[in-house]
Design a protein around this motif. Structure first.
Motif, PDB file in Angstrom:
ATOM      1  N   PHE A  58       0.431 -14.410   4.055  1.00 44.36           N
ATOM      2  CA  PHE A  58      -0.573 -14.931   3.121  1.00 44.36           C
ATOM      3  C   PHE A  58      -0.693 -14.016   1.895  1.00 44.36           C
ATOM      4  N   PHE A  59       0.349 -13.196   1.654  1.00 45.96           N
ATOM      5  CA  PHE A  59       0.534 -12.442   0.414  1.00 45.96           C
ATOM      6  C   PHE A  59      -0.650 -11.533   0.065  1.00 45.96           C
ATOM      7  N   CYS A  60      -1.019 -10.681   1.028  1.00 51.22           N
ATOM      8  CA  CYS A  60      -2.078  -9.701   0.756  1.00 51.22           C
ATOM      9  C   CYS A  60      -1.506  -8.358   0.324  1.00 51.22           C
ATOM     10  N   ASN A  61      -0.168  -8.223   0.375  1.00 52.55           N
ATOM     11  CA  ASN A  61       0.497  -6.999  -0.072  1.00 52.55           C
ATOM     12  C   ASN A  61       0.082  -5.781   0.754  1.00 52.55           C
ATOM     13  N   GLN A  62      -0.202  -5.986   2.046  1.00 53.59           N
ATOM     14  CA  GLN A  62      -0.662  -4.879   2.877  1.00 53.59           C
ATOM     15  C   GLN A  62       0.137  -4.776   4.183  1.00 53.59           C
ATOM     16  N   CYS A  63       1.436  -5.026   4.117  1.00 49.48           N
ATOM     17  CA  CYS A  63       2.244  -4.984   5.333  1.00 49.48           C
ATOM     18  C   CYS A  63       2.230  -3.608   5.988  1.00 49.48           C
ATOM     19  N   SER A  64       2.014  -2.561   5.211  1.00 43.32           N
ATOM     20  CA  SER A  64       1.982  -1.215   5.797  1.00 43.32           C
ATOM     21  C   SER A  64       0.800  -1.040   6.746  1.00 43.32           C
ATOM     22  N   ARG A  65      -0.153  -1.977   6.685  1.00 45.25           N
ATOM     23  CA  ARG A  65      -1.292  -1.929   7.593  1.00 45.25           C
ATOM     24  C   ARG A  65      -1.033  -2.715   8.879  1.00 45.25           C
ATOM     25  N   SER A  66       0.124  -3.329   8.992  1.00 42.63           N
ATOM     26  CA  SER A  66       0.533  -4.196  10.092  1.00 42.63           C
ATOM     27  C   SER A  66      -0.284  -5.482  10.054  1.00 42.63           C
ATOM     28  N   CYS A  67       0.362  -6.581  10.389  1.00 40.57           N
ATOM     29  CA  CYS A  67      -0.194  -7.904  10.081  1.00 40.57           C
ATOM     30  C   CYS A  67      -0.904  -8.539  11.271  1.00 40.57           C
ATOM     31  N   MET A  68      -2.174  -8.909  11.055  1.00 38.95           N
ATOM     32  CA  MET A  68      -2.942  -9.538  12.129  1.00 38.95           C
ATOM     33  C   MET A  68      -2.484 -10.971  12.380  1.00 38.95           C
ATOM     34  N   ALA A  69      -1.710 -11.547  11.458  1.00 38.18           N
ATOM     35  CA  ALA A  69      -1.136 -12.876  11.681  1.00 38.18           C
ATOM     36  C   ALA A  69       0.281 -12.787  12.253  1.00 38.18           C
ATOM     37  N   TYR A  70       0.767 -11.562  12.473  1.00 40.39           N
ATOM     38  CA  TYR A  70       2.115 -11.308  12.976  1.00 40.39           C
ATOM     39  C   TYR A  70       3.181 -11.891  12.040  1.00 40.39           C
TER      40      TYR A  70
END
Length: 575
Positions: free
Chosen positions: A217-229
């Protein structure tokens, strides 16, 4: 006083040490095949969708330190439980060595916070010695690994475009995101310099691939690991479904001391310290897989001494720990005057670059170095971090403004003026694997669990220094062509042209190298130890050379290939 060792009653088919890319892949495939698995991880359980652990979509001011420091090397909200320095877990250096060893202590390991750059090694990358006479060829080639790269693409998902570049193999790609504005400026300058820029290849889902994982969903925060997987982390994509089969027992906070062996020198399991009660435990298994990361697996092997293996397990060749090598890295920041006071809009995109530069000079013979590098880019209007404003005075002077606004409304105005106008370029290149770069056991130092630690011996060669100089020359040329202004002085010879210390890029590989000759390698072409048939190594350790690509996609492909072989051997009763 004798130490009481608690033994697990269950004897597993396979014990896997490490839950990152290689360990996670092996766990999933073996669990799906019906084998009983013990999966050990030196850190805690982790799920980015867990409300207590989630850092995605949290504001900077939610940090308890408000930017005054961090408990994590990349910031409070980066999903890295670990770092280059861990309390109670030291490592030592030989004289003139400055190796930085990154350890990740969490389920899924480093895959929770990496850049998701998912590149295949090309045909040339497996046979570099044929090209330049340096190092060694892999005992396998691209065609051996290609079917497994294909499987990894389809299982995990990677976006990109088919480019037909000979040593940058195409795969099965999802649609890539569109370039951001700063990337279009860089591409304009790169084109003038003859430097290609193509859509990135990142393991982030731009559309769903199954019901268990959502799309980015393009939040630009992949380094935080994704809650949507939506991005690839071993914990979410491999370990979670493996555990759900009921065939995996997960042991977290389990610090492995050594691989256990019998009188015939065969692996029988592992011993570990529970980090919560500090007691010693043993797990028994028919097969042991080490996937703890290149250096951690080497450490376990070197600490696993016995009468049958006096120099450490699987080390009759004497090369466990040898040929350690990391990617090269050098970077530069710039400023695009045309983007001052730019209009605000959401261009977050994925958590990483939308365009990158693959190595484009494989046919050049007069560069002074023979291994290449790719270029990664950053910039744009992602969420500002604490400290963004500290560059504003330098930027103001470049823009012809000599006023000073150190605080208050003036500072806010400056930050807004230059927000989205800065960018960066980073080269990531291939180093030459050398036997004299290695890790060994320091018998004079133990960690807080009483386990002897690693000592590093590493130096860059002229090849890597010349490569870094070429990176900096390329950055300057591209910036000039795009009308940008470089920030700071150009790194020179005194700093090896900005070349980062080895280990800083966190791509270390090669400590348990693959080969056909048991006298000069640790594992065979299926990641199976020459000396111990029921021991496999499925992290970056078996790499003969690193290439200029990030190692994760190749770790995954080789782990799948090795697990297929192991499954066949188990069914035949050969291990």
């Amino acid at each position: 006083m004798s130490i009481q060792i608690k033994k697990q009653a269950t004897k597993y088919d396979v014990c896997i040490v490490g839950s990152g890319a290689g360990g996670g892949m092996a766990a999933k495939l073996l669990a799906d095949a019906g084998f009983k698995i013990a999966l050990l991880e030196a850190g805690p359980d982790f799920d980015p969708a867990n409300k207590e652990q989630r850092t995605q979509l949290r504001w900077p001011w939610e940090s308890p330190r408000r930017g005054a420091g961090s408990t994590r090397p990349f910031g409070d909200f980066d999903m890295a439980y670990g770092g280059w320095e861990l309390e109670g877990e030291p490592y030592t250096q030989n004289e003139n060595t400055e190796f930085a060893w990154f350890r990740s202590r969490m389920l899924g390991g480093r895959t929770n916070h990496w850049g998701r750059i998912s590149l295949r090694f090309g045909p040339l990358d497996f046979k570099r010695k044929d090209f330049d006479g340096k190092g060694d060829n892999w005992p396998i080639g691209y065609e051996d690994v290609k079917p497994y790269y294909d499987k990894v693409d389809k299982l995990i998902g990677v976006f990109g475009t088919k480019e037909n570049i000979p040593n940058e193999p195409d795969g099965f790609f999802l649609p890539p995101p569109k370039p951001r504005l700063h990337e279009l400026y860089i591409k304009k300058g790169a084109n003038k310099a003859g430097v290609p820029m193509i859509p990135s290849r990142l393991s982030i889902l731009t559309k769903p691939v199954n019901k268990e994982r959502g799309a980015c969903f393009f939040c630009n925060q992949c380094s935080r690991s994704c809650m949507a997987y939506a991005d690839f982390s071993s914990s979410s994509v491999l370990v979670k479904p493996a555990v759900e089969t009921g065939n995996v027992d997960l042991y977290v906070n389990a610090m492995v001391r050594e691989v256990l062996t019998n009188g015939d020198g065969e692996a029988t399991g592992v011993s570990y310290i529970d980090k919560e009660d500090l007691r010693d435990y043993e797990i028994k298994a028919k097969v042991v897989i080490l996937a703890a990361s290149a250096c951690s697996s080497a450490r376990i092997l070197l600490n696993s001494k016995s009468a049958q293996h006096p120099n450490g397990l699987a080390n009759s060749s004497g090369v466990v720990g040898k040929y350690l090598h990391d990617s090269t890295g050098s970077s530069r920041m710039g400023f695009i005057p045309q983007l001052m006071d730019r209009e605000r809009y959401n261009e977050d995109g994925v958590g990483g670059m939308h365009l990158y530069t693959p190595w484009w000079l494989n046919d050049s013979k007069d560069l002074g170095f023979t291994r290449g590098y790719h270029i990664e880019y950053w910039g744009g209007m992602s969420m500002p971090a604490y400290g963004f404003g500290f560059n504003t005075q330098a930027l103001k002077e470049i823009a012809g403004d000599t006023s000073r606004n150190a605080y208050g409304t003036g500072l806010k105005k400056d930050v807004k003026k230059f927000y989205g106008a800065t960018f960066g370029m980073a080269g990531r290149g291939e180093s030459i694997p050398r036997k004299e770069n290695y890790c060994e056991i320091d018998n004079h130092t133990v960690d807080k669990y009483g386990i002897p630690v690693l000592k590093f011996n590493y130096s860059w060669s002229d090849e890597e220094v010349k490569q870094a100089r070429h990176m900096q020359d390329t950055f300057e040329e591209v910036m000039h062509n795009m009308g940008a202004v470089p920030l700071g002085d150009k790194p020179g010879k005194e700093t090896n042209y900005g070349l980062e210390n080895p280990g800083k890029i966190i791509h270390e590989v090669g400590t348990t190298r693959m080969g056909k000759d048991a006298n000069s390698s640790v594992v065979n072409e299926f990641n199976q130890a020459h000396d111990v048939p029921n021991l496999f190594i499925m992290d970056g350790g078996p790499f003969v050379s690193q290439a200029d690509k990030n190692p994760t996609w190749t770790i995954l492909a080789l782990a799948w290939r090795a697990t297929d072989y192991l499954t066949e051997q188990l069914k035949k009763g050969n291990v």
